[in-house]
Design a protein around this motif. Structure first.
Motif, mmCIF file in Angstrom:
data_model
loop_
_atom_site.group_PDB
_atom_site.id
_atom_site.type_symbol
_atom_site.label_atom_id
_atom_site.label_comp_id
_atom_site.label_asym_id
_atom_site.label_seq_id
_atom_site.Cartn_x
_atom_site.Cartn_y
_atom_site.Cartn_z
ATOM 1 N N VAL A 108 0.866 -1.177 0.000
ATOM 2 C CA VAL A 108 0.000 0.000 0.000
ATOM 3 C C VAL A 108 0.908 1.233 0.000
ATOM 4 C CG1 VAL A 108 -1.888 1.204 1.149
ATOM 5 C CG2 VAL A 108 -1.713 -1.288 1.341
ATOM 6 N N VAL A 111 -1.785 -1.362 -3.829
ATOM 7 C CA VAL A 111 -2.863 -0.415 -3.534
ATOM 8 C C VAL A 111 -2.265 0.985 -3.508
ATOM 9 C CG1 VAL A 111 -4.660 0.225 -1.891
ATOM 10 C CG2 VAL A 111 -4.010 -2.186 -2.163
ATOM 11 N N TYR A 170 -7.969 6.645 1.113
ATOM 12 C CA TYR A 170 -7.538 6.115 2.403
ATOM 13 C C TYR A 170 -8.762 5.797 3.267
ATOM 14 C CZ TYR A 170 -5.397 5.693 6.951
ATOM 15 O OH TYR A 170 -5.015 5.210 8.181
ATOM 16 N N THR A 179 -7.185 -0.632 2.324
ATOM 17 C CA THR A 179 -6.585 0.093 3.451
ATOM 18 C C THR A 179 -7.404 -0.091 4.722
ATOM 19 O OG1 THR A 179 -7.655 2.209 2.874
ATOM 20 C CG2 THR A 179 -5.442 1.828 2.006
#
Length: 180
Positions: free
Chosen positions: A80, A112, A138, A143
């Protein structure tokens, strides 16, 4: 004159007391700093820790592949990243290199990118050849499912959504617990 001498003496004594107290406060602060630094695990994990199970999510990659917690039936490498994160600039190429040789290939690697399409365009181009790329806000999707608290966040998942290893560096992923 005696009044002035007494005043100077009084101010001198007051300054000396202040100096002694300041030195004492500094010593206490150093002691507290050492105690806090010695405490293991004080900072919260940046992503779900090993042994935890990823939450539910559903997303479509930039090339149209549906991805969810249920479709991750083989071990997966997850990264991420955010375009605003200086460390991400260093770790993203390392992640891409690891993804190139990851067992299961591109379909077993999730990258991501947190931000708008415009903000993540360069990261997307770098990762699409080696990973399924998801672009999201986010606190949503992956996430949220991984409880990401900072960037970069990296994780290795087993085929059942359980976190095998996690952290913010690839070295963190190389440390698998004995029960893995």
């Amino acid at each position: 004159m005696p009044f002035l001498s007494a005043l100077v003496l009084g101010v001198g004594v007051l300054c000396l007391i202040d100096l002694v107290l300041t030195v004492g406060v500094i010593r206490r602060l150093r002691t507290h700093e050492e105690m806090l630094a010695a405490r293991p695990g004080v900072s919260p994990p940046i992503v779900l820790p090993p042994g935890a199970t990823i939450g539910a999510f559903s997303a479509v990659s930039t090339d149209g592949v549906h991805v969810s917690a249920e479709t991750l039936t083989a071990p997966a490498l997850v990264g991420v990243f955010s375009p605003d994160c200086p460390a991400c600039g260093d770790r993203l190429p390392q992640f891409a290199e690891r993804a190139r040789s990851y067992p299961g290939g591109r379909g077993s690697v999730l990258a991501v990118l947190v931000g708008t399409e415009e903000e993540v365009a360069a990261q997307r181009r770098a990762l699409e050849p080696v990973a399924l790329v998801l672009v999201e806000e986010y606190g949503t999707g992956v996430t949220k499912a991984l409880r990401v608290q900072g960037f970069p966040s990296l994780a290795l998942l087993d085929g059942h959504g359980r976190v095998l290893a996690s952290g913010s560096t690839l070295a963190d992923l190389d440390v698998l617990p004995a029960s893995a």
